[in-house]
Design a protein around this motif. Structure first.
Motif, short mmCIF file in Angstrom:
data_model
loop_
_atom_site.label_atom_id
_atom_site.label_comp_id
_atom_site.label_asym_id
_atom_site.label_seq_id
_atom_site.Cartn_x
_atom_site.Cartn_y
_atom_site.Cartn_z
N TRP A 18 3.21 -3.61 10.38
CA TRP A 18 2.04 -3.23 9.60
C TRP A 18 2.30 -3.41 8.11
O TRP A 18 1.53 -4.04 7.40
CB TRP A 18 1.62 -1.79 9.89
N TYR A 19 3.39 -2.82 7.60
CA TYR A 19 3.61 -2.82 6.16
C TYR A 19 4.09 -4.15 5.61
O TYR A 19 3.78 -4.50 4.47
CB TYR A 19 4.58 -1.70 5.76
N ARG A 39 -0.21 -5.71 6.22
CA ARG A 39 -0.62 -5.20 4.90
C ARG A 39 -0.06 -6.05 3.78
O ARG A 39 -0.71 -6.27 2.77
CB ARG A 39 -0.16 -3.76 4.74
#
Length: 83
Positions: free
Chosen positions: A65-66, A70
């Protein structure tokens, strides 16, 4: 009618770092739920190995995710609202 000087503006009073904390908690919760479902579906693991697999999957989802989603996908120019 004039403007009042005591109007509450949420953007100025709400600390911006709390949005990052809320996002982090949501990502951790989703990754833990997903990891528990995946780990439960794997048969024949001892409890010690099951813990390592659980935390490994949580870490992979969190990093995906990061760093992946993202970091690269949500930073694209097409997603920015700059008119």
């Amino acid at each position: 009618m004039g403007a009042h000087s005591n109007i509450h503006i949420p953007k100025e009073s709400w600390p911006s770092w709390t949005w990052y904390a809320i996002e982090c908690i949501i990502v951790l919760a989703i990754s833990m739920i997903t990891s528990s479902k995946i780990t439960d579906s794997i048969e024949g693991l001892s409890p010690e190995i099951q813990n390592y697999v659980f935390m490994g999957i949580v870490g992979l989802i969190f990093l995906a995710w990061y760093i992946g989603i993202r970091g690269f996908l949500l930073k694209k120019k097409i997603l920015r609202n700059s008119y």
